[in-house]
Design a protein around this motif. Sequence first.
Motif, PDB file in Angstrom:
ATOM      1  N   TYR A  74       0.909  -1.134  -0.038  1.00 10.92           N
ATOM      2  CA  TYR A  74      -0.079  -0.087   0.011  1.00 10.92           C
ATOM      3  C   TYR A  74       0.859   1.183  -0.035  1.00 10.92           C
ATOM      4  CZ  TYR A  74       0.979   0.380   5.079  1.00 10.92           C
ATOM      5  OH  TYR A  74       1.508   0.455   6.273  1.00 10.92           O
TER       6      TYR A  74
ATOM      7  N   TYR B  37      -4.474   2.551   7.077  1.00 11.22           N
ATOM      8  CA  TYR B  37      -4.485   3.142   5.681  1.00 11.22           C
ATOM      9  C   TYR B  37      -5.955   2.773   5.017  1.00 11.22           C
ATOM     10  CZ  TYR B  37      -2.825  -1.719   4.341  1.00 11.22           C
ATOM     11  OH  TYR B  37      -2.878  -2.911   4.529  1.00 11.22           O
TER      12      TYR B  37
ATOM     13  N   SER C 153      -4.872   6.683   0.299  1.00  9.48           N
ATOM     14  CA  SER C 153      -4.104   5.445   0.096  1.00  9.48           C
ATOM     15  C   SER C 153      -4.658   4.917  -1.162  1.00  9.48           C
ATOM     16  CB  SER C 153      -3.962   4.602   1.320  1.00  9.48           C
ATOM     17  OG  SER C 153      -5.242   3.901   1.324  1.00  9.48           O
TER      18      SER C 153
ATOM     19  N   TYR D  59      -4.146   0.613  -2.171  1.00 16.23           N
ATOM     20  CA  TYR D  59      -3.634  -0.378  -1.107  1.00 16.23           C
ATOM     21  C   TYR D  59      -4.249  -1.615  -2.001  1.00 16.23           C
ATOM     22  CZ  TYR D  59      -8.136  -0.882   1.471  1.00 16.23           C
ATOM     23  OH  TYR D  59      -9.488  -0.910   1.696  1.00 16.23           O
TER      24      TYR D  59
END
Length: 739
Positions: free
Chosen positions: A90, A409, A438, A440
């Motif tokens: 991520y 996140y 983020s 990811y």
Amino acid sequence: MNRKYTSYFVVLSLCFGLLCPFTSALLETLSPNTIVDPIIPYQVTSFNLNVTATNTTPVDTITLYYRYSANNYSDWCPGKDYAILTAGDYKTKTDDFNIDYPQRMWYDEQNQLLYVVNYFQDNLQIWDVSDSNSISKISQLKNYLYLDYVHDVVVVNNWSYHDRDYGNIAFTVAHGSPMYFNSMRVNLTTTPEFLQNVELSRGESFTKLGYIAVIQRGDCLYAAVSRLSGKFTIFNVTDPTNMVNMSFVRGVDVVEDQDCWWWLTFSPDTNYLYLSGGGTNVSTITFDVSNLSNPLYVGYQGEVDEWLCLAYFDRHNASTVYSISRVGVGGDGNEYIKIFDASNPASWELLATSGDTQNNGEWQTDFWTNDWAASRKYVDDGNQTGIILWNIRNITDIYNAGTFARDSYTKHSHMQWLDYNKSRIFVLAYASSDGGNSIYIVKWQISLAQESSWYEYGVDTSAPWSWNFNFPKGPGYYEFCSIGRKTGQLPEGFPVSADAICYVPIDTNAPPAFGMPTPMNNSVNQPFSLTWSIPISDSEGDAFHWTIECSNGQLSFGNEDNNGTKSVSLSDLSVGTQYTIWVNATDPAGSGLYTRAWYTFMTQQKQSNPPDKPIKPSGVTSGKLNTPYTYSTSTIDPESDMVFYLWDWGDGTQTDWLGPYNSGDTVNATHTWAVKSSSVKVKAKDSSDAESPWSDPLPISMPRSSSYLFREVLLQILKDLFERFSNAVPALRQLLVHL
């Protein structure tokens, strides 16, 4: 008895009495351990297979279980599977400042690239995601005007137009003020570059979010762009350097209070456009876009208490639509996945409703495989948000098969794309506080650790443990596990993955196989004359007999033919009629091995009138050889369809069909002459391939030398002077007569 031994006996008796309950309890918590032995070879040549198992702990019985798939890709039966979700790599705003409120993405599986647009940093990023455990950014385009509050991206690979290879093209929409619809080249080794920037509106609030859907019809490419303000525009983007506005629709002009549209998608046959949004009449709005220049409102679906409805199609059945409703049935504040039959675009039928999706869900355009779907798990405070993986094999039993969340996140995860081939899900999160902003990856593994994933085959009560397995589902792929049972113990648990696998093929000499027909099965809006074709192939390369017959009696056939595309020419078809095509292929003659299938298509609802005869071309009629000259013409299409032109230069050369152009527009074409005399003519066709007659020809003469051309120009000047002043000088009048 010796007192010493008596004491030992007493102590042992006491210990045994104390330990017995604990020993019994311990045995009851143990479970047997068995495994199905490997099946070698993997490809089985008989429909009777001796399957064996081995136990490593004592057992009373062993039960054999199996599961089945016809293609070893998806559609495993019985299919009541769950998933184990684990973290991949991520990247957050801490890693890259330009990851800021990532809004939408596009996954290029061919090149293992992820395109992400970041709303607050006005950029398009391209990420290498070939390794789920280590992703890296390879390029970025940032622009504070054309990518101001960029909100959506769609990528088309390997696009070419008029022999010009553009490579990979990205389309983005950004809703600053003004809003822009952009095309850009995103080839892999260079920074993205803009090709065209089209202003959509000026003065609208930046909250007027934009979304894009792209389709291809024939050799042409089209894009629909929606806005949260309840509008959409359709562009011809075949030439990404010259995108043409074909139509524009405002929701309030067709449905009262339809002033809020969000997502949009085309139906699989591209004849319908669905938009999801809000307003008084909330739900998914349907437009007939068989004529992209004139979208026609069909209706809307859903319940009026729903705030949001997103619609996507099942790849098993193009008439099945999955959607998420923000305020679920009953107004209980939960959210649901609803499944509709959309075979009637004007009136969908609700087939099933899932359980609570755990608050607001969102799909991505390519969100699912045949068996699995991913949506976001989102709660208002942003804590423990992430994604849900859904099992959608059975539309009457859709269920949550696994969730994933990380405080650090995944907060406000809101957009996801499921990559089945690499067992992973790409996710965007946009929380403005810690724990979001983020990009990811979630890795997933199908878990078979429940009885609902397996069929029971049979129980063996004594060693050696074996079963005569007769492949009850027919040819295909099989996976096996065994469950041991022992009196007084818990039964053995089901394994996460199969113990043994094998494949049983179709008969050695398989019948011919059919490919995808052209036009596609169940297609609509077909012309009244066409060539219907289908690839037919025999895996062993045997010659075969084949027949293709239409329900109107027209047919074609072949004997002792080889692999290839077979076709039938159809003509004089009726307006708005469904036709059936029957296809039969037998290999070889007399073997009894054959494949039969039938397909349907529907013709246009009305006879398309061709464009009018184009006006006689205009342009230079006398000039020099090997010099380019431009010629013009125009025509009118009775239905205002887009128009294509074919130019015949009279020297043995013609252009391709050029266009599309708007009806009535003047169009130009350029030609360089290599012959001294010729003529130019042109004809037109509409989007239904209805062709006009040829125009009147324009005679062309190109023998002139430079001195001759100079003399012609000089004489024209003298004529103009003499006509102006001939009354003043009688002698000039006499000279003019002889010029």
